[in-house]
Each structure stands twice: as C-alpha cells, then as structure tokens.
Design a protein around this motif. Structure first.
Motif, PDB file in Angstrom:
ATOM      1  N   LYS A  12     -29.995   2.389 -62.853  1.00 66.04           N
ATOM      2  CA  LYS A  12     -29.756   3.716 -63.434  1.00 66.04           C
ATOM      3  C   LYS A  12     -30.564   4.748 -62.666  1.00 66.04           C
ATOM      4  CE  LYS A  12     -28.849   1.937 -68.008  1.00 66.04           C
ATOM      5  NZ  LYS A  12     -29.316   1.824 -69.379  1.00 66.04           N
ATOM      6  N   GLY A  13     -29.906   5.774 -62.205  1.00 71.48           N
ATOM      7  CA  GLY A  13     -30.588   6.842 -61.483  1.00 71.48           C
ATOM      8  C   GLY A  13     -30.796   6.566 -60.009  1.00 71.48           C
ATOM      9  N   ALA A  14     -30.444   5.397 -59.553  1.00 67.76           N
ATOM     10  CA  ALA A  14     -30.621   5.081 -58.136  1.00 67.76           C
ATOM     11  C   ALA A  14     -29.432   5.610 -57.348  1.00 67.76           C
ATOM     12  CB  ALA A  14     -30.747   3.574 -57.940  1.00 67.76           C
ATOM     13  N   SER A  15     -29.713   6.159 -56.211  1.00 64.45           N
ATOM     14  CA  SER A  15     -28.628   6.654 -55.372  1.00 64.45           C
ATOM     15  C   SER A  15     -28.005   5.494 -54.615  1.00 64.45           C
ATOM     16  CB  SER A  15     -29.151   7.707 -54.402  1.00 64.45           C
ATOM     17  OG  SER A  15     -30.147   7.144 -53.589  1.00 64.45           O
ATOM     18  N   PRO A  16     -26.722   5.568 -54.296  1.00 65.74           N
ATOM     19  CA  PRO A  16     -26.086   4.471 -53.562  1.00 65.74           C
ATOM     20  C   PRO A  16     -26.665   4.357 -52.160  1.00 65.74           C
ATOM     21  CG  PRO A  16     -24.583   6.317 -53.812  1.00 65.74           C
ATOM     22  CD  PRO A  16     -25.805   6.643 -54.604  1.00 65.74           C
ATOM     23  N   ILE A  17     -26.693   3.146 -51.672  1.00 65.60           N
ATOM     24  CA  ILE A  17     -27.242   2.882 -50.346  1.00 65.60           C
ATOM     25  C   ILE A  17     -26.186   3.212 -49.305  1.00 65.60           C
ATOM     26  CG2 ILE A  17     -28.119   1.091 -48.817  1.00 65.60           C
ATOM     27  CD1 ILE A  17     -29.191  -0.308 -51.315  1.00 65.60           C
ATOM     28  N   GLN A  18     -26.574   4.011 -48.333  1.00 69.96           N
ATOM     29  CA  GLN A  18     -25.674   4.357 -47.249  1.00 69.96           C
ATOM     30  C   GLN A  18     -26.169   3.696 -45.968  1.00 69.96           C
ATOM     31  OE1 GLN A  18     -25.606   8.569 -47.025  1.00 69.96           O
ATOM     32  NE2 GLN A  18     -24.607   8.830 -48.984  1.00 69.96           N
ATOM     33  N   ALA A  19     -25.241   3.351 -45.130  1.00 75.37           N
ATOM     34  CA  ALA A  19     -25.606   2.763 -43.849  1.00 75.37           C
ATOM     35  C   ALA A  19     -26.297   3.816 -42.997  1.00 75.37           C
ATOM     36  CB  ALA A  19     -24.366   2.245 -43.129  1.00 75.37           C
ATOM     37  N   PRO A  20     -27.403   3.476 -42.376  1.00 71.39           N
ATOM     38  CA  PRO A  20     -28.101   4.444 -41.530  1.00 71.39           C
ATOM     39  C   PRO A  20     -27.293   4.761 -40.281  1.00 71.39           C
ATOM     40  CG  PRO A  20     -29.147   2.309 -41.392  1.00 71.39           C
ATOM     41  CD  PRO A  20     -28.080   2.199 -42.430  1.00 71.39           C
ATOM     42  N   ASN A  21     -27.622   5.878 -39.679  1.00 67.47           N
ATOM     43  CA  ASN A  21     -26.927   6.304 -38.475  1.00 67.47           C
ATOM     44  C   ASN A  21     -27.544   5.721 -37.210  1.00 67.47           C
ATOM     45  OD1 ASN A  21     -25.171   7.841 -39.946  1.00 67.47           O
ATOM     46  ND2 ASN A  21     -26.473   9.643 -39.898  1.00 67.47           N
ATOM     47  N   ALA A  22     -28.471   4.827 -37.366  1.00 69.41           N
ATOM     48  CA  ALA A  22     -29.151   4.233 -36.217  1.00 69.41           C
ATOM     49  C   ALA A  22     -28.305   3.096 -35.638  1.00 69.41           C
ATOM     50  CB  ALA A  22     -30.511   3.694 -36.628  1.00 69.41           C
ATOM     51  N   PRO A  23     -28.457   2.810 -34.366  1.00 71.47           N
ATOM     52  CA  PRO A  23     -27.728   1.684 -33.782  1.00 71.47           C
ATOM     53  C   PRO A  23     -28.268   0.361 -34.313  1.00 71.47           C
ATOM     54  CG  PRO A  23     -29.249   2.636 -32.191  1.00 71.47           C
ATOM     55  CD  PRO A  23     -29.259   3.529 -33.396  1.00 71.47           C
ATOM     56  N   VAL A  24     -27.440  -0.667 -34.273  1.00 71.31           N
ATOM     57  CA  VAL A  24     -27.840  -1.976 -34.764  1.00 71.31           C
ATOM     58  C   VAL A  24     -29.022  -2.507 -33.970  1.00 71.31           C
ATOM     59  CG1 VAL A  24     -27.104  -4.352 -35.101  1.00 71.31           C
ATOM     60  CG2 VAL A  24     -25.528  -2.494 -35.578  1.00 71.31           C
ATOM     61  N   ASP A  25     -28.952  -2.436 -32.691  1.00 71.00           N
ATOM     62  CA  ASP A  25     -30.044  -2.859 -31.809  1.00 71.00           C
ATOM     63  C   ASP A  25     -30.382  -1.702 -30.889  1.00 71.00           C
ATOM     64  OD1 ASP A  25     -30.407  -5.517 -32.666  1.00 71.00           O
ATOM     65  OD2 ASP A  25     -28.591  -6.096 -31.596  1.00 71.00           O
ATOM     66  N   ARG A  26     -31.599  -1.726 -30.423  1.00 70.49           N
ATOM     67  CA  ARG A  26     -31.996  -0.697 -29.467  1.00 70.49           C
ATOM     68  C   ARG A  26     -31.226  -0.891 -28.168  1.00 70.49           C
ATOM     69  NH1 ARG A  26     -38.213   0.648 -29.421  1.00 70.49           N
ATOM     70  NH2 ARG A  26     -37.945   2.254 -30.964  1.00 70.49           N
ATOM     71  N   PRO A  27     -30.802   0.199 -27.551  1.00 67.83           N
ATOM     72  CA  PRO A  27     -30.072   0.049 -26.284  1.00 67.83           C
ATOM     73  C   PRO A  27     -30.996  -0.485 -25.181  1.00 67.83           C
ATOM     74  CG  PRO A  27     -30.504   2.358 -26.750  1.00 67.83           C
ATOM     75  CD  PRO A  27     -30.962   1.578 -27.950  1.00 67.83           C
ATOM     76  N   ILE A  28     -30.418  -1.274 -24.333  1.00 67.85           N
ATOM     77  CA  ILE A  28     -31.182  -1.829 -23.220  1.00 67.85           C
ATOM     78  C   ILE A  28     -31.108  -0.836 -22.070  1.00 67.85           C
ATOM     79  CG2 ILE A  28     -31.330  -3.707 -21.559  1.00 67.85           C
ATOM     80  CD1 ILE A  28     -30.033  -5.485 -23.721  1.00 67.85           C
ATOM     81  N   LYS A  29     -32.257  -0.417 -21.622  1.00 65.70           N
ATOM     82  CA  LYS A  29     -32.303   0.538 -20.522  1.00 65.70           C
ATOM     83  C   LYS A  29     -32.425  -0.222 -19.211  1.00 65.70           C
ATOM     84  CE  LYS A  29     -34.396   4.156 -23.249  1.00 65.70           C
ATOM     85  NZ  LYS A  29     -35.556   5.028 -23.425  1.00 65.70           N
ATOM     86  N   THR A  30     -31.489  -0.003 -18.331  1.00 66.63           N
ATOM     87  CA  THR A  30     -31.553  -0.663 -17.030  1.00 66.63           C
ATOM     88  C   THR A  30     -32.310   0.247 -16.075  1.00 66.63           C
ATOM     89  OG1 THR A  30     -29.419   0.288 -16.446  1.00 66.63           O
ATOM     90  CG2 THR A  30     -29.406  -1.934 -17.339  1.00 66.63           C
ATOM     91  N   PRO A  31     -33.174  -0.330 -15.271  1.00 70.27           N
ATOM     92  CA  PRO A  31     -33.946   0.501 -14.346  1.00 70.27           C
ATOM     93  C   PRO A  31     -33.050   1.100 -13.267  1.00 70.27           C
ATOM     94  CG  PRO A  31     -34.364  -1.814 -13.933  1.00 70.27           C
ATOM     95  CD  PRO A  31     -33.512  -1.732 -15.166  1.00 70.27           C
ATOM     96  N   VAL A  32     -33.459   2.230 -12.768  1.00 72.62           N
ATOM     97  CA  VAL A  32     -32.743   2.910 -11.693  1.00 72.62           C
ATOM     98  C   VAL A  32     -33.011   2.145 -10.397  1.00 72.62           C
ATOM     99  CG1 VAL A  32     -32.539   5.050 -10.393  1.00 72.62           C
ATOM    100  CG2 VAL A  32     -32.993   5.109 -12.858  1.00 72.62           C
ATOM    101  N   VAL A  33     -31.927   1.822  -9.688  1.00 74.95           N
ATOM    102  CA  VAL A  33     -32.068   1.091  -8.438  1.00 74.95           C
ATOM    103  C   VAL A  33     -32.436   2.102  -7.343  1.00 74.95           C
ATOM    104  CG1 VAL A  33     -30.909  -0.361  -6.752  1.00 74.95           C
ATOM    105  CG2 VAL A  33     -30.394  -0.597  -9.188  1.00 74.95           C
ATOM    106  N   ARG A  34     -33.532   1.855  -6.685  1.00 73.28           N
ATOM    107  CA  ARG A  34     -33.979   2.761  -5.618  1.00 73.28           C
ATOM    108  C   ARG A  34     -34.127   1.973  -4.329  1.00 73.28           C
ATOM    109  NH1 ARG A  34     -37.152   7.383  -8.455  1.00 73.28           N
ATOM    110  NH2 ARG A  34     -36.492   6.972 -10.563  1.00 73.28           N
ATOM    111  N   THR A  35     -33.835   2.634  -3.250  1.00 74.98           N
ATOM    112  CA  THR A  35     -33.996   2.021  -1.946  1.00 74.98           C
ATOM    113  C   THR A  35     -34.807   2.931  -1.051  1.00 74.98           C
ATOM    114  OG1 THR A  35     -32.015   3.015  -1.038  1.00 74.98           O
ATOM    115  CG2 THR A  35     -31.724   0.911  -2.167  1.00 74.98           C
ATOM    116  N   ASN A  36     -35.204   2.414   0.058  1.00 74.68           N
ATOM    117  CA  ASN A  36     -35.948   3.214   1.043  1.00 74.68           C
ATOM    118  C   ASN A  36     -35.015   3.819   2.087  1.00 74.68           C
ATOM    119  OD1 ASN A  36     -38.366   2.724  -0.141  1.00 74.68           O
ATOM    120  ND2 ASN A  36     -38.808   0.906   1.085  1.00 74.68           N
ATOM    121  N   ALA A  37     -33.731   3.638   1.926  1.00 78.98           N
ATOM    122  CA  ALA A  37     -32.772   4.168   2.902  1.00 78.98           C
ATOM    123  C   ALA A  37     -32.731   5.688   2.817  1.00 78.98           C
ATOM    124  CB  ALA A  37     -31.394   3.596   2.633  1.00 78.98           C
ATOM    125  N   PRO A  38     -32.562   6.339   3.967  1.00 79.14           N
ATOM    126  CA  PRO A  38     -32.502   7.816   3.961  1.00 79.14           C
ATOM    127  C   PRO A  38     -31.221   8.354   3.407  1.00 79.14           C
ATOM    128  CG  PRO A  38     -32.426   6.969   6.214  1.00 79.14           C
ATOM    129  CD  PRO A  38     -32.575   5.818   5.293  1.00 79.14           C
TER     130      PRO A  38
END
Length: 113
Positions: free
Chosen positions: A87-113
């Motif tokens: 009684k008096g409790a608000s309904p539970i809503q799904a959060p807007n957050a992603p299920v898992d944290r996104p995996i960040k891939t590193p930027v590929v860098r080279t020494n080429a000009p």
C-alpha cells in the motif's frame, strides 16, 4: 558486480552493515539488473525493521527473474513478509541504464606518418 555484491554480503554477515551497503551499492551501479543485489538489500532492510523497503527490494529481485535463475527463496520471503506492505508503494520501473557497462575498445595507434 558479483564480486562487490558477494563481498558486501560477507561484510553484512560479519556485522559491518555500513561497509556491506557500500559494496552492495557498488555492485548495483555496475550491474543494475543483478537480482541478488536486491535480495541482499531486501534482507538487510527486513532485518533492520524496514518492511516496506524490504518488500520493494524483494519485488525488484523478482522482476529481474530471481525465481527463474536461482529458485523461489525471494518469493517465499515476499509471501511471508509482504502481505500489506504494498500500500502506497510506487510501481517499479525498469531503469534507463544499460544491462552491462559498454566495453570500451582502445584506440589503435601506430607510428606511421
């Protein structure tokens, strides 16, 4: 997420509620749909005397498929403790957050000009 949640539960069982809530909160930030986070928070709230909060956490664990993945333990706690607490409790809503944290891939860098 699971490591923080397990460590938090261990802290709680050892009697350190403050550190337990801190670690379980970290677990919740990392993976918001982890039903065990809400099971643990519900048990802590129930043992602290907050039945409404406990029932809210238990219902959230059920919404995130606790029963299908781990069994009917939380459903039994809801049946035993949450008869009039909705009684008096608000309904539970799904959060807007992603299920898992996104995996960040590193930027590929080279020494080429």
């Amino acid at each position: 997420s699971y490591a923080f949640n397990n460590r938090g539960w261990s802290w709680y069982k050892l009697g350190n509620k403050e550190r337990a809530l801190k670690d379980i909160g970290r677990a919740k930030k990392k993976k918001i749909f982890n039903p065990y986070v809400y099971r643990h928070l519900g048990i802590i709230a129930l043992e602290s005397g907050d039945k409404l909060g406990a029932c809210t956490y238990f219902r959230r664990a059920l919404d995130y498929n606790f029963t299908a993945m781990y069994g009917d333990e939380v459903q039994r706690m809801v049946d035993a403790n949450c008869i009039n607490e909705n009684k008096g409790a608000s309904p539970i809503q799904a959060p807007n957050a992603p299920v898992d944290r996104p995996i960040k891939t590193p930027v590929v860098r080279t020494n080429a000009p």
